[in-house]
Motif scaffolding. Structure first.
Motif, PDB file in Angstrom:
ATOM      1  N   ALA A  48       0.597  -1.024   0.033  1.00 49.74           N
ATOM      2  CA  ALA A  48      -0.273   0.129  -0.296  1.00 49.74           C
ATOM      3  C   ALA A  48       0.746   1.612  -0.162  1.00 49.74           C
ATOM      4  N   GLN A  78       6.877   0.730  15.438  1.00 52.69           N
ATOM      5  CA  GLN A  78       7.424  -1.008  15.321  1.00 52.69           C
ATOM      6  C   GLN A  78       8.070  -1.431  15.211  1.00 52.69           C
ATOM      7  N   VAL A  80       6.387  -4.719  19.883  1.00 52.56           N
ATOM      8  CA  VAL A  80       6.011  -6.329  19.514  1.00 52.56           C
ATOM      9  C   VAL A  80       4.171  -7.176  18.627  1.00 52.56           C
ATOM     10  N   PHE A  90       2.870  -9.476  19.262  1.00 53.12           N
ATOM     11  CA  PHE A  90       1.789  -9.844  20.522  1.00 53.12           C
ATOM     12  C   PHE A  90       0.300  -8.923  20.325  1.00 53.12           C
ATOM     13  N   ALA A 131      -0.560  -6.356  15.597  1.00 55.03           N
ATOM     14  CA  ALA A 131      -0.006  -5.599  13.964  1.00 55.03           C
ATOM     15  C   ALA A 131      -1.620  -5.231  13.341  1.00 55.03           C
ATOM     16  N   LEU A 132      -2.505  -5.992  14.147  1.00 59.73           N
ATOM     17  CA  LEU A 132      -4.139  -5.161  13.383  1.00 59.73           C
ATOM     18  C   LEU A 132      -4.656  -4.212  13.485  1.00 59.73           C
ATOM     19  N   PHE A 133      -4.186  -2.528  14.313  1.00 59.42           N
ATOM     20  CA  PHE A 133      -3.834  -2.087  14.916  1.00 59.42           C
ATOM     21  C   PHE A 133      -3.918  -1.317  13.619  1.00 59.42           C
ATOM     22  N   SER A 134      -4.432   0.331  13.459  1.00 59.41           N
ATOM     23  CA  SER A 134      -3.988   1.158  12.285  1.00 59.41           C
ATOM     24  C   SER A 134      -2.979   1.471  12.800  1.00 59.41           C
ATOM     25  N   GLY A 135      -2.252   2.679  12.180  1.00 56.12           N
ATOM     26  CA  GLY A 135      -0.732   3.633  13.054  1.00 56.12           C
ATOM     27  C   GLY A 135      -1.297   4.175  14.389  1.00 56.12           C
ATOM     28  N   GLN A 167      -1.926   2.989  16.674  1.00 59.42           N
ATOM     29  CA  GLN A 167      -1.012   1.759  17.688  1.00 59.42           C
ATOM     30  C   GLN A 167      -0.579   2.600  18.066  1.00 59.42           C
ATOM     31  N   PRO A 202      -3.195 -15.055   8.600  1.00 59.38           N
ATOM     32  CA  PRO A 202      -2.601 -16.940   9.119  1.00 59.38           C
ATOM     33  C   PRO A 202      -3.624 -17.522   9.720  1.00 59.38           C
ATOM     34  N   GLN A 205      10.219 -12.137  19.812  1.00 61.87           N
ATOM     35  CA  GLN A 205       9.903 -11.631  18.517  1.00 61.87           C
ATOM     36  C   GLN A 205      10.550 -10.588  18.238  1.00 61.87           C
ATOM     37  N   VAL A 227      -6.039  -6.328   6.403  1.00 60.64           N
ATOM     38  CA  VAL A 227      -5.005  -6.362   7.058  1.00 60.64           C
ATOM     39  C   VAL A 227      -3.997  -5.381   6.491  1.00 60.64           C
ATOM     40  N   SER A 228      -3.116  -6.432   5.233  1.00 63.43           N
ATOM     41  CA  SER A 228      -2.212  -5.809   4.120  1.00 63.43           C
ATOM     42  C   SER A 228      -2.096  -4.093   4.101  1.00 63.43           C
ATOM     43  N   THR A 229      -3.380  -3.485   3.938  1.00 60.72           N
ATOM     44  CA  THR A 229      -3.566  -2.688   3.732  1.00 60.72           C
ATOM     45  C   THR A 229      -2.802  -1.304   5.464  1.00 60.72           C
ATOM     46  N   VAL A 230      -3.797  -1.189   6.213  1.00 68.37           N
ATOM     47  CA  VAL A 230      -3.244  -1.134   7.810  1.00 68.37           C
ATOM     48  C   VAL A 230      -1.841  -1.149   7.808  1.00 68.37           C
ATOM     49  N   LYS A 231      -1.301  -2.442   7.846  1.00 67.79           N
ATOM     50  CA  LYS A 231       0.052  -3.053   8.265  1.00 67.79           C
ATOM     51  C   LYS A 231       0.996  -1.976   7.724  1.00 67.79           C
TER      52      LYS A 231
END
Lengths: 531, 376
Positions: free
Chosen positions: A37, A366, A371, A374, A424-428, A431, B6, B232, B369-373
C-alpha cells in the motif's frame, strides 16, 4: 523510431528543465512504484544532463533509493518510461543497466574484504575462465583509469587493509572499469571523514570534466551546495522540485525537503518552566558502525516545558534519543534525570531510565515500541512488566495487566477497543496511541517523544498533540524530536536545531521564521543571538 | 501482493501437522511398496508395535519421555529466538552429573538418590549450555555454531571420562560401575503390571511436570514475557530495558537443564550406569518434536508421543515383516522428520490460500489487514 519528444508536464518549481548543450543522460518520466500500500515513487519526473553532477535530496523514506534502484534495474517500475541518452529503455536488471553505461556505488560497499583491489575490480567482469589474463589486462586498464581520474589506489592492497575512503574509490573504479558513463552514488559521504569527503568531491569534479554524469543521493545539504550542478528534492515519494544549484540556497532546499504540511493549529497556553528535570551534558554517542553521531551535546529540559529538537533526519537525533532513554551506550558525557546522573551503560539501561521516571515514546513504534505479533494487552506492559502492579513475584498477573490495558485503551480511545487483538492489526495511529497510553500512564517526570505523529492520521495527530500539551501543563518535562518542522513549531516552547550531531542553534517558536530554522537545519549558522 | 492471512489456530496446531504426517506416511508407504512389501501391513505393524500391548506402550512412553525433555529444550530457546542444537551434548554431559551423584549416594535410598540426581542432571546439562549462551551474549558467537561444537566436545569428554575415570577395574567396555540396588529408581512395571519389563519409569512424571512447568514459565511469568519479547523483537526488548545478554544466558542454561533431564531417564531410570552414547540422538529428534509441536508444550507432548511410537513401532516392524529391516525403519523415521520438521511449511501457503479462498469475508479482511500494516 521517431525522435519527437512527448509533451512534458512542467512543474512550476522545475527551473532546470531546459535541455543542456550536451543533452540528457537520463530522462525519467512518470515513474511509479508501489510496495503493497506504500507508494514509494509517485509520478516521478527527473532529467539529468550529460556531464553534470546531479544531487537528489530527501529525507529517509522519501523514495530516493527506490528511484535509483529502478534506474539501476534492482526494481522494475510499475509504470513510467526511462530514457538513457535519449533512447527509451526497459532496464530489467543491473547487468542491463551496466551495459547501458550506468554504474552504481552503494552506500554499503560490495567488496570482498580479503581480496586485493585488483581482484575486486575484476570480480564478475573476467574475460575468461582463467583469471591471469583478466588480471593483467585489468592492471593496465586500472593504471590508466587511476591516472585519468586521479584515483590513486594500490591495486595489490587487500580491501581490509585500506581506508574506507579508498574502498569507495575501488567501488568507483569498479564501475568505470565496466564502462560506466553514468555513475550513481548512494549516500557517498555517510561513512567518510570530512577530509575523505573532500577528496571524493575532487574525484567527482574530475569525472565531470571527463564528460561523465554523476547522480548523487544524499541528505546533506552542504554537499549539494558544494558540488552539484542541479538538485532534485524528493518528499514522501514525490519529486517536489528540480533546481539549479547556483540559483538556490541551502535554506530553500531544507524547507522543500521537510515540507510545509497543513497542520491543525494547536492551542496551548504559555509555558511555566520549573526546575531542571532532564539535563544532558557533553553527550557523545556513536552509532552501530562506530561513527560518532552525537558530538558533545548539552541542553536541559525543565518541568512544564516542551523542548523541541528540529533538524533534517539523520543528523544524530535518533542516536541522541536512544542514548537519553538508555537504549544506546553513551560514549561520553552525562544524562542527568531529576538531579541524578544516570549510568545508562549496559543493555538494560532503558529499565533504569524508566525507574528514574523517564518515559519514552520511540521514533519507530513498530521496530522498537511494540512487539507487533503480541496482543494489545501484552504490549501495554512492555517495559513495565516487572512492576509489582503486575504481580509481586515471578508470576505475571495477567488479569491485572488486562485490566490496566482496558483502562488505557478507553482513556486514549484506541480503536478497536480489543485488548486481545494482535497489535499488528491496529492502524498506525492506534498503535501510536497504544504506545502513548502506556508511556503516559505512569505519570513520568520526563517524557521523551520521537516523531509522535509519523504515519498517523489527522484525527489522531490532534489527539496526540493535545495529550503532549496536557502532560506539559501537568508540570512534566518533555523532550520532543520531530522532523516535521510545523509540529515542532506548534508544540515546542523552545526549539533546538540539530545539525551534524551538534546543536547549531536555539530558537523561539513564536518569533523564528521557517526560513531561519531552515537555514539552521541546513547547517548554515549566522551570527546567532542565543541567550 | 496481499499477504497471506495466518491460519486459524486449530488448523495451525492440528490440521497442518496431520497433513504433514499423512504425507510422510504416504511416501513411507511408497518406499515399503518399492521394497516389495505391503505398506498397509507395515503401518499396522508400526501401530501395534507401538500401542499393541502394555509392553509396547511402556517402551513408547519411555522414548517419548526423552523427546519431551529435548523438545522442550529446543522450544524454550526458540521462544527467545535462540536455536539450541546442542541438546545431545547437554544430555550427554548431564549423564556425568547423574552417575557421580548416584554412585556417591547409592547406599542410601533411591528416594534420596533420585532428587539429587535430578538436580545434578539439570545442573550439568545447564552448565554445558551456559557456555555457548555466555559466548553469544558477551562475545557474539552464534549459539547454533557453538552448541554444535559443544556436542563434539561433550562426546570426546565423555569418552575420556568413561575410559579413564569412571570405568571400574576389571571391566572391558567403556562404561561406569553399576549403581547399587538400593540406589536404583523403580520402574513403573513394579507398580503397574502391564508395564512389566519395560524401561518406562518415574521420569515420565517429571516429563509431564516439565510440560506444565514450561507452559507456565513461558506464558504466565514475567521471565517468560521477557523471553518472548526478546524472541519476537530484540530491539523492542532493548527499548523495554530487558537485558538481552542476561536473558540469552539464562535461557540457554534453562534449555540445557531440560535437555539434561534425558540423562535422568536413561542413566538412573533405565541403564543404572553410564554407557557410551546413551543419548542416542534424542537431542536432534527434539528439534523435530519442537517444530512439529509448534513450540507449545501441549504440541510437544503429542509430538513426543508420536516420535516415541515411531521409534518403538519401528523397532517392532523388523520382527513382524521379515523383509523390512532396521534400515527401512530409519528411512521411515527420517521421512517423518523431514515432512513434519524440516518441510513443515510445505503445505502452509496452499492451506492459507484455500482458507482465504473459501471464506470471502476473510478474504476481504486479509486485504484490509495488509493495507493497515503498510499504512505507514
Amino acid at each position: 523510431m521517431s525522435d519527437t519528444p512527448p509533451p512534458i508536464k512542467q512543474r512550476p518549481e522545475t527551473a532546470a528543465a531546459s535541455a543542456p548543450a550536451s543533452g540528457w543522460a537520463i530522462e525519467l518520466e512518470q515513474i511509479n512504484k508501489r510496495f503493497g500500500a506504500v507508494q514509494a515513487n509517485k509520478d516521478i519526473d527527473l532529467k539529468v544532463g550529460r556531464g553534470t553532477i546531479h544531487g537528489i535530496v530527501g529525507e529517509n523514506g522519501a523514495g530516493k533509493s527506490t528511484l535509483m534502484s529502478i534506474l539501476y534495474g534492482f526494481y522494475t517500475a510499475d509504470s513510467g518510461t526511462i530514457r538513457v541518452n535519449g533512447t527509451r529503455q526497459a532496464i530489467t536488471d543491473s547487468r542491463h543497466a551496466l551495459a547501458l553505461g550506468i554504474g552504481m556505488v552503494h552506500q554499503h560497499f560490495m567488496l570482498v574484504d580479503n581480496f586485493s583491489v585488483l581482484e575486486n575490480v575484476v570480480l564478475g567482469a573476467e574475460d575468461s575462465g582463467f583469471i591471469r589474463t583478466s588480471l593483467d589486462r585489468a592492471r593496465s586498464e586500472l593504471d590508466r583509469l587511476e591516472r585519468e581520474y586521479e584515483l590513486e589506489v594500490d591495486p595489490d592492497a587487500l580491501i581490509e587493509e585500506i581506508s574506507v575512503g579508498q574502498q569507495q574509490r575501488v567501488e568507483i573504479l569498479k564501475a568505470l572499469y565496466r564502462g560506466a558513463e553514468i555513475l550513481i552514488l548512494d549516500e557517498p559521504t555517510g561513512v567518510l571523514t570530512p577530509k575523505e569527503a573532500d577528496d571524493l568531491f575532487r574525484v567527482l569534479r574530475t569525472l565531470r570534466e571527463q564528460g561523465k554524469t554523476v547522480i548523487m543521493i544524499t541528505h546533506k545539504l552542504r554537499e549539494i551546495m558544494a558540488i552539484t550542478d542541479a538538485v532534485s528534492v524528493m518528499r514522501q515519494g514525490e519529486m517536489v522540485a528540480t533546481l539549479k544549484t547556483a540559483e538556490t540556497n541551502a535554506g530553500e532546499i531544507a524547507e522543500l525537503m521537510v515540507g510545509r504540511h497543513v497542520l491543525l493549529d494547536v492551542s496551548k497556553g504559555p509555558a511555566t518552566p520549573g526546575e531542571k528535570r532532564l539535563e544532558v551534558k557533553d553527550l557523545v554517542v556513536k552509532d552501530d558502525m562506530g561513527i560518532t553521531r552525537v558530538k558533545s551535546i548539552s541542553f536541559s529540559v525543565r518541568a512544564g516545558e516542551i523542548v523541541g529538537i528540529a533538524g533534517v533526519s539523520g543528523n544524530g537525533q535518533s542516536e541522541l534519543l536512544e542514548a537519553v532513554t538508555g537504549m544506546r551506550d553513551q560514549h561520553g558525557g552525562q544524562v542527568i534525570l531529576n538531579g541524578q546522573a544516570l549510568s545508562l551503560k549496559g543493555d538494560d539501561g532503558a529499565a533504569r531510565a524508566r525507574m528514574a521516571g523517564l518515559a519514552h515514546v520511540p521514533e519507530d513504534r513498530q521496530r522498537m515500541g511494540l512487539v507487533t505479533d503480541f496482543s494489545e494487552w501484552e504490549n501495554a506492559i512492555l517495559g513495565y512488566s516487572t512492576r509489582p502492579e503486575y504481580g509481586a513475584g515471578p508470576i505475571l498477573d495477567i488479569a491485572a495487566a488486562k485490566a490496566k490495558a482496558a483502562e488505557q485503551i478507553e482513556r486514549f480511545d484506541v480503536r478497536p477497543a480489543d485488548i486481545n487483538l494482535k497489535t499488528a492489526l491496529f492502524s498506525g495511529g492506534n498503535q501510536q496511541k497504544i504506545v502513548l497510553a502506556r508511556e503516559m500512564d505512569r505519570d513520568p517526570e520526563v517524557l521523551v517523544v520521537g516523531q509522535p505523529t509519523r504515519g498517523v492520521d489527522i484525527g489522531a495527530i490532534e489527539f496526540i498533540h493535545n495529550q503532549i500539551i496536557k502532560m506539559r501543563d501537568a508540570g512534566k518535562a518533555i523532550l520532543l524530536v520531530s522532523v516535521e518542522l510545523d509540529e515542532i513549531r506548534s508544540l515546542a516552547d523552545r526549539i533546538l536545531v540539530m545539525f551534524d550531531g551538534q546543536i547549531v542553534g536555539e530558537a523561539d517558536p513564536a518569533t523564528a521564521t521557517e526560513g531561519q530554522l531552515g537555514l539552521m537545519m541546513a547547517g548554515v549558522v549566522e551570527e546567532r543571538s542565543t541567550t | 501482493m496481499s499477504a497471506l492471512k495466518p491460519l486459524p489456530r486449530w488448523a495451525d496446531v492440528a490440521l497442518l501437522p496431520l497433513l504433514n504426517l499423512s504425507l510422510a506416511i504416504l511416501v513411507s508407504g511408497l518406499v515399503v511398496l518399492m521394497i516389495g512389501q505391503n505398506p498397509f501391513m507395515a503401518i499396522w505393524a508400526v501401530i501395534t508395535g507401538a500401542f499393541g500391548s502394555g509392553y509396547n506402550i511402556g517402551y513408547t512412553l519411555y522414548y517419548a519421555t526423552n523427546f519431551v525433555f529435548t523438545g522442550l529444550a529446543v522450544a524454550l530457546a526458540a521462544h527467545g529466538g535462540l536455536f539450541n542444537i546442542g541438546g545431545n551434548g547437554q544430555a550427554y554431559v548431564a549423564g556425568l552429573g547423574v552417575i557421580l551423584v548416584a554412585l556417591a549416594l547409592q547406599d542410601t535410598h533411591w528416594l534420596i538418590v533420585a532428587p539429587a540426581a535430578l538436580v545434578a542432571a539439570a545442573v550439568f546439562g545447564g552448565a554445558w549450555a551456559f557456555i555457548p549462551g555466555y559466548l553469544q551474549a558477551k562475545r557474539g558467537s552464534h549459539v547454533v555454531i557453538t552448541t554444535i561444537m559443544f556436542n563434539f566436545i561433550a562426546s570426546a569428554l565423555m569418552i575420556y571420562m568413561l575410559n579413564r575415570v569412571l570405568k571400574p577395574a576389571g571391566v572391558s567396555g567403556p562404561e561406569s560401575a553399576m549403581i547399587a540396588e538400593s540406589g536404583r529408581m523403580p520402574k513403573l512395571g513394579s507398580f503397574f503390571a502391564p508395564f512389566n519389563y519395560t524401561p518406562v519409569n518415574i521420569s515420565i512424571f517429571i516429563a509431564m511436570l516439565a510440560l506444565v512447568g514450561a507452559y507456565i514459565l513461558i506464558w504466565h511469568t514475567k521471565f517468560g514475557y521477557a523471553l518472548r519479547v526478546m524472541g519476537q523483537n530484540p530491539t523492542a526488548a532493548r527499548y523495554a530495558g530487558i537485558s538481552n545478554s542476561r536473558m540469552i544466558i539464562i535461557t540457554m542454561t534453562l534449555s540445557g537443564a531440560l535437555a539434561g533431564l534425558v540423562a535422568f531417564n536413561e542413566v538412573l531410570g533405565v541403564q543404572n550406569r553410564l554407557v557410551l552414547d546413551f543419548v542416542a540422538d534424542a537431542g536432534f529428534v527434539g528439534i523435530a518434536v519442537a517444530l512439529m509441536g509448534r513450540n507449545h508444550p501441549f504440541g510437544i507432548g503429542l509430538a513426543a508421543l508420536l516420535f516415541g511410537a515411531l521409534y518403538q513401532g519401528g523397532n517392532e516392524l523388523q520382527y513382524v515383516i521379515s523383509g523390512l529391516d532396521r534400515t527401512v525403519v530409519v528411512i521411515i523415521q527420517a521421512l517423518v522428520i523431514l515432512f513434519t520438521g524440516a518441510m513443515e511449511g510445505l503445505f502452509r501457503p496452499g492451506l492459507q490460500r484455500s482458507f482465504m479462498l473459501f471464506s470471502p469475508e476473510q478474504k476481504a479482511e486479509a486485504v484490509a489487514v495488509s493495507t493497515v500494516k503498510t499504512e505507514n
